[in-house]
Design a protein around this motif. Sequence first.
Motif, PDB file in Angstrom:
ATOM      1  N   ASP A   1      -4.197  11.502   2.573  1.00 24.99           N
ATOM      2  CA  ASP A   1      -5.181  10.307   2.955  1.00 24.99           C
ATOM      3  C   ASP A   1      -5.113  10.600   4.498  1.00 24.99           C
ATOM      4  O   ASP A   1      -6.183  10.515   5.125  1.00 24.99           O
TER       5      ASP A   1
ATOM      6  N   LYS B   1      -4.402  -0.327  -3.922  1.00 23.58           N
ATOM      7  CA  LYS B   1      -4.327  -0.446  -5.377  1.00 23.58           C
ATOM      8  C   LYS B   1      -3.050   0.756  -5.680  1.00 23.58           C
ATOM      9  O   LYS B   1      -3.282   1.782  -5.944  1.00 23.58           O
TER      10      LYS B   1
ATOM     11  N   GLY C   1       0.756  -1.250  -0.084  1.00 22.93           N
ATOM     12  CA  GLY C   1       0.092   0.043   0.064  1.00 22.93           C
ATOM     13  C   GLY C   1       0.858   1.313  -0.052  1.00 22.93           C
ATOM     14  O   GLY C   1       2.131   1.178   0.161  1.00 22.93           O
TER      15      GLY C   1
ATOM     16  N   SER D   1      -3.876   3.205   0.609  1.00 17.79           N
ATOM     17  CA  SER D   1      -4.236   2.762  -0.622  1.00 17.79           C
ATOM     18  C   SER D   1      -3.823   1.529  -0.977  1.00 17.79           C
ATOM     19  O   SER D   1      -2.502   1.372  -1.094  1.00 17.79           O
TER      20      SER D   1
END
Length: 143
Positions: free
Chosen positions: A51, A75, A45, A73
């Motif tokens: 974020d 992806k 990640g 994250s």
Amino acid sequence: MKVRDVMTSSVDWVGPKASVVEVAQLMKKEDVGSIPICDDNKVVGIITDRDIVLNVIAQGQDCKNTLAQDIMSRKVVSVSSDQDVHEAADLMSRYQVRRLPVVDQGRLAGILAIGDMAVERIHVNEAGDALSDISQGAHQNWN
């Protein structure tokens, strides 16, 4: 020109169980806006300063008890060190990201930031185009 020619190869990372406070402190220490999250040097990640703001602070979460794995994250768009920087710029533009982890043989080898490409005279226009596309995407998200 290859990614390896312009990437930053010395990259700090944290594990998924690191607290958001640890992530933010590492960002401050290294003066960076993102930290890869790795499990035994394998990227699982990435966390950006954005974020942390949107998924922790703005939601009133406890920074000390929120873990990297809770907000990272998953992806992750990445490149390899032997990819051409033109391909990397295209990926940045397509996925609206300013930084790409560099992964070789499944392991974190570095990070490529849009600014890394901009310092190479030959890629200034391409980096500028990618940044423009990223900024337009961000602006569209605001509306």
